[in-house]
Every structure is written in C-alpha cells, then in structure tokens.
Scaffold this motif. Structure first.
Motif, PDB file in Angstrom:
ATOM      1  N   LEU A  27       0.936  -1.131  -0.075  1.00  0.00           N
ATOM      2  CA  LEU A  27      -0.051  -0.140  -0.122  1.00  0.00           C
ATOM      3  C   LEU A  27       0.798   1.248   0.018  1.00  0.00           C
ATOM      4  N   ILE A  28       2.079   1.275   0.727  1.00  0.00           N
ATOM      5  CA  ILE A  28       2.979   2.534   0.724  1.00  0.00           C
ATOM      6  C   ILE A  28       3.496   2.655  -0.793  1.00  0.00           C
ATOM      7  N   GLY A  33       3.399   5.559  -5.478  1.00  0.00           N
ATOM      8  CA  GLY A  33       3.378   5.458  -7.223  1.00  0.00           C
ATOM      9  C   GLY A  33       2.069   6.477  -7.707  1.00  0.00           C
ATOM     10  N   GLY A  34       1.554   7.010  -6.781  1.00  0.00           N
ATOM     11  CA  GLY A  34       0.388   7.832  -7.199  1.00  0.00           C
ATOM     12  C   GLY A  34      -1.070   7.315  -7.340  1.00  0.00           C
ATOM     13  N   PHE A  35      -1.114   5.924  -6.891  1.00  0.00           N
ATOM     14  CA  PHE A  35      -2.374   5.393  -7.369  1.00  0.00           C
ATOM     15  C   PHE A  35      -3.387   5.829  -6.085  1.00  0.00           C
ATOM     16  N   ALA A  36      -4.574   6.378  -6.680  1.00  0.00           N
ATOM     17  CA  ALA A  36      -5.669   6.912  -5.660  1.00  0.00           C
ATOM     18  C   ALA A  36      -6.521   5.632  -5.160  1.00  0.00           C
ATOM     19  N   ARG A  37      -6.784   4.544  -5.922  1.00  0.00           N
ATOM     20  CA  ARG A  37      -7.520   3.501  -5.570  1.00  0.00           C
ATOM     21  C   ARG A  37      -6.657   2.122  -5.928  1.00  0.00           C
ATOM     22  N   VAL A  38      -6.918   1.239  -4.900  1.00  0.00           N
ATOM     23  CA  VAL A  38      -5.902  -0.070  -5.087  1.00  0.00           C
ATOM     24  C   VAL A  38      -6.968  -1.150  -4.317  1.00  0.00           C
TER      25      VAL A  38
END
Length: 68
Positions: A27-28, A33-38
């Motif tokens: 998650l970190i 990496g700039g992901f808003a949703r994972v």
C-alpha cells in the motif's frame, strides 16, 4: 518484492506479522506511485479479517494494522 525495493534481511516473529507487513508495504508503494485506489487480493483470512475489523487484532501486528 525485492525488485520493488524490499529488504531481504527482515526478521519476523510469525507468519501473520509477515503477511500483514506485506499488505502495508504494498500500500505504501502504491501510494508513492500515485495510485488513488488499490484493490488488494490476499490469501490470509485472519489478516483480512483484522484489517476489516471483523476479528480482534493480535498485539504483535496492532501497529501495522493501524498503518494500513
């Protein structure tokens, strides 16, 4: 995880600690990496239940669960 910059010299007390820490590290990395949703797929029912607050959190992983 080594290719993503993980450390190979970490020592853990239990498999649960490793499993929960892997979720945190991923998650970190996604956040950096700039992901808003994972969406995380995981095979440890105990870890998933702890993160979702469906199960009491073990003291050894409490801080990591808090980070997640």
């Amino acid at each position: 995880m080594m290719q993503a910059g993980g450390q190979g010299d970490m020592r853990y007390g239990s498999a649960l600690t490793v499993e929960v820490d892997v979720i945190r590290v991923v998650l970190i990395a996604c956040q950096q990496g700039g992901f808003a949703r994972v969406m995380v797929e995981f095979d440890s029912l105990i870890a998933i239940q702890m993160v979702k607050r469906e199960r009491l959190v073990d003291a050894e992983v409490d801080g990591v669960i808090f980070d997640i």
